[in-house]
Write a protein that holds these residues in place. Structure first.
Motif, mmCIF file in Angstrom:
data_model
loop_
_atom_site.group_PDB
_atom_site.id
_atom_site.type_symbol
_atom_site.label_atom_id
_atom_site.label_comp_id
_atom_site.label_asym_id
_atom_site.label_seq_id
_atom_site.Cartn_x
_atom_site.Cartn_y
_atom_site.Cartn_z
ATOM 1 N N MET A 102 -6.089 22.632 -9.915
ATOM 2 C CA MET A 102 -6.217 22.337 -11.289
ATOM 3 C C MET A 102 -6.395 20.149 -10.915
ATOM 4 O O MET A 102 -5.750 20.049 -10.030
ATOM 5 C CB MET A 102 -5.051 22.218 -12.234
ATOM 6 C CG MET A 102 -3.580 21.953 -11.961
ATOM 7 S SD MET A 102 -2.192 22.209 -13.545
ATOM 8 C CE MET A 102 -2.795 20.863 -14.631
ATOM 9 N N ALA A 103 -6.980 19.375 -11.771
ATOM 10 C CA ALA A 103 -7.015 18.743 -11.587
ATOM 11 C C ALA A 103 -5.561 17.804 -12.023
ATOM 12 O O ALA A 103 -5.313 17.839 -13.177
ATOM 13 C CB ALA A 103 -7.353 18.142 -12.713
ATOM 14 N N VAL A 104 -5.158 17.042 -11.081
ATOM 15 C CA VAL A 104 -4.359 16.001 -11.243
ATOM 16 C C VAL A 104 -4.381 14.510 -11.549
ATOM 17 O O VAL A 104 -5.173 13.526 -11.144
ATOM 18 C CB VAL A 104 -3.491 15.768 -9.780
ATOM 19 C CG1 VAL A 104 -1.930 15.267 -10.238
ATOM 20 C CG2 VAL A 104 -2.094 17.415 -9.522
ATOM 21 N N SER A 105 -3.962 14.031 -12.340
ATOM 22 C CA SER A 105 -3.687 13.251 -13.246
ATOM 23 C C SER A 105 -3.595 11.530 -11.805
ATOM 24 O O SER A 105 -2.483 12.486 -11.774
ATOM 25 C CB SER A 105 -4.038 12.636 -14.535
ATOM 26 O OG SER A 105 -4.521 11.127 -15.700
ATOM 27 N N PHE A 106 -3.893 10.682 -12.296
ATOM 28 C CA PHE A 106 -3.146 9.419 -11.617
ATOM 29 C C PHE A 106 -2.769 7.797 -12.242
ATOM 30 O O PHE A 106 -4.124 7.860 -12.746
ATOM 31 C CB PHE A 106 -3.999 9.151 -10.076
ATOM 32 C CG PHE A 106 -3.704 8.324 -9.085
ATOM 33 C CD1 PHE A 106 -2.145 8.728 -8.902
ATOM 34 C CD2 PHE A 106 -4.189 7.130 -8.840
ATOM 35 C CE1 PHE A 106 -1.296 7.982 -7.332
ATOM 36 C CE2 PHE A 106 -2.798 6.356 -8.321
ATOM 37 C CZ PHE A 106 -1.769 6.662 -7.855
ATOM 38 N N GLY A 107 -2.492 7.847 -12.182
ATOM 39 C CA GLY A 107 -1.830 6.726 -13.236
ATOM 40 C C GLY A 107 -1.491 5.334 -12.146
ATOM 41 O O GLY A 107 -0.416 5.594 -10.640
ATOM 42 N N THR A 108 -2.227 4.224 -11.797
ATOM 43 C CA THR A 108 -2.187 2.809 -10.714
ATOM 44 C C THR A 108 -1.016 2.186 -10.821
ATOM 45 O O THR A 108 -0.634 1.562 -10.160
ATOM 46 C CB THR A 108 -3.786 2.444 -11.506
ATOM 47 O OG1 THR A 108 -3.405 1.689 -12.516
ATOM 48 C CG2 THR A 108 -4.777 2.556 -10.857
ATOM 49 N N ASP A 109 0.421 2.705 -12.153
ATOM 50 C CA ASP A 109 1.104 2.548 -11.690
ATOM 51 C C ASP A 109 2.129 3.020 -12.434
ATOM 52 O O ASP A 109 2.002 4.086 -12.581
ATOM 53 C CB ASP A 109 1.524 1.004 -12.574
ATOM 54 C CG ASP A 109 2.366 0.012 -12.967
ATOM 55 O OD1 ASP A 109 3.642 0.486 -11.687
ATOM 56 O OD2 ASP A 109 2.497 -1.683 -13.181
ATOM 57 N N CYS A 110 3.548 3.052 -12.225
ATOM 58 C CA CYS A 110 4.375 3.985 -12.900
ATOM 59 C C CYS A 110 5.062 3.701 -14.393
ATOM 60 O O CYS A 110 5.754 4.267 -14.544
ATOM 61 C CB CYS A 110 5.586 4.078 -11.639
ATOM 62 S SG CYS A 110 6.716 2.373 -10.863
#
Length: 398
Positions: A88-96
């Motif tokens: 499945m697609a995993v979303s990425f956050g450019t910060d935590c």
């Protein structure tokens, strides 16, 4: 200690976001993951939370950016391999923390998976800063620690979050804690410890703790030379911490008082240098030459160790018996490891091992899968064996 696990969660986690501390500090080369073991280790926890309807938000460090944003230490290259493993697609956050994290989590939606950027890009992570903990906590309703390998660090994402959100041990963490409890907490006896490695000085706390808990302790590797020298054996040109002779004698006395039998080499394999295929000799302890280097345990020593395994119900192993990376000085380690693995496979022995060199040795012996449990936690495994309280584990206690 008893711990809350994922089994203690409500069946319906719909509308909830689970902050999951994983260890994705994986080997990389040219921007690509070269070993996805740690990614795969997180899958059972991710899938269990998703099955309950939770949104899964993954927190991890990578390398040591020391509180600064270092592009080469970004977690973004892990998104594609993790997506493939999950299907499945995993979303990425450019910060935590902050808007970037919130937007990525929102984009993933219910039942989605989000990987947030390296928590160590913020100085508040390693400082276990209360304000940073609060910012991390805004992204979740519950906290799951699935990274035993980082549990010896009291950082914001490994310890701090457990005090501000309902906290649980993930599936990988639970397997590790169960295995360690079976090895030293309440083991089946007799218990045999195998400790190797190069230096006594690096494992003093470990030895001090183990001699009070084990029935037998076999000492191998370069550190065994220090014990032999402390007994008056001339170890030639071998690696040896002669200045720790008195310390070695104190450990031997403590073991004797505690009823722990020490197993030291009774014969050794020597050579004039550490080189593959070099001429080598099996030596009795009284036949070691002045220019000999002890590089492996001898066949009689390996046989005695295997006999001790046969007489044990539990073995816990940390460290090789010789310079296993350089054949032919891998023989004793491989022989003993395969023997322990065979006993474990036959259900006659609980065999638990851990530590970087130990894992590499078991892999070289092609018997890792037959051990009851092999920890890849490194420092956390060693500190646990030393009897230290691990902050990330203590924070999960009920």
């Amino acid at each position: 200690m008893s711990f809350r696990t994922l089994d203690d969660l409500p069946d319906d986690l719909g509308g909830k976001a689970a902050l999951v501390r994983v260890d994705f500090n994986v080997p990389m080369a040219d921007g690509a993951v070269t070993d996805d073991t740690r990614l795969r280790a997180a899958l059972p926890t991710i899938e269990k939370l998703r099955a309950g309807g939770a949104s899964v938000v993954l927190l991890s460090h990578f390398d040591r950016p020391k509180g600064k944003r270092v592009p080469s230490m970004s977690l973004q290259p892990l998104v594609e391999p993790l997506s493939k493993l999950l299907g499945m697609a995993v979303s990425f956050g450019t910060d935590c923390i902050g808007p970037a994290a919130a937007e990525a989590i929102h984009a993933a939606g219910a039942g989605g998976v989000t990987l947030l950027e390296n928590v160590r890009f913020h100085p508040g992570e390693e400082a276990n800063d209360a304000d940073f903990i609060a910012e991390l906590a805004q992204n979740g309703d519950l906290y799951v620690n699935d990274a035993f390998s980082t549990a010896h660090r009291a950082h914001a994402s490994t310890e701090g979050l457990a005090h501000v959100l309902p906290a649980y041990a993930g599936e990988s963490m639970r397997r590790e804690l169960d295995a360690l409890e079976a090895a030293l907490g309440s083991p089946k006896r007799p218990v045999l410890g195998v400790v190797g490695g190069s230096k006594v000085s690096s494992k003093l706390a470990l030895l001090d703790n183990l001699v009070g808990k084990l029935d037998r302790l076999a000492i191998g590797g370069g550190m065994a030379n220090t014990f032999l020298a402390a007994q008056g054996v001339d170890v030639g040109a071998s690696l040896c911490e002669h200045d720790l002779a008195e310390t070695a004698r104190e450990i031997m006395a403590t073991a004797k008082a505690a009823g722990c039998e020490l197993l030291l080499p009774v014969d050794v394999v020597t050579a004039k240098a550490v080189k593959p295929g070099i001429d080598h000799h099996v030596r009795a302890l009284d036949a070691i030459q002045p220019d000999d280097m002890i590089l492996d345990a001898g066949p009689r020593t390996a046989a005695a160790l295997k006999a001790a395994m046969d007489a044990s119900a539990t073995v816990i192993w940390n460290g090789p018996l010789g310079v296993f990376e350089v054949p032919p000085f891998d023989v004793a380690t491989v022989d003993a490891a395969r023997h322990a693995a065979a006993l474990a496979r036959a259900g006659k022995l609980v065999a638990v091992a851990g530590g970087g060199d130990t894992v590499a040795a078991l892999n070289a012996a092609a018997c890792t899968d037959d051990f009851t449990f092999v920890s890849t936690a490194g420092g956390a495994f060693l500190e646990w064996m030393e009897g230290k309280t691990l902050p990330g584990v203590a924070a999960l206690a009920q």
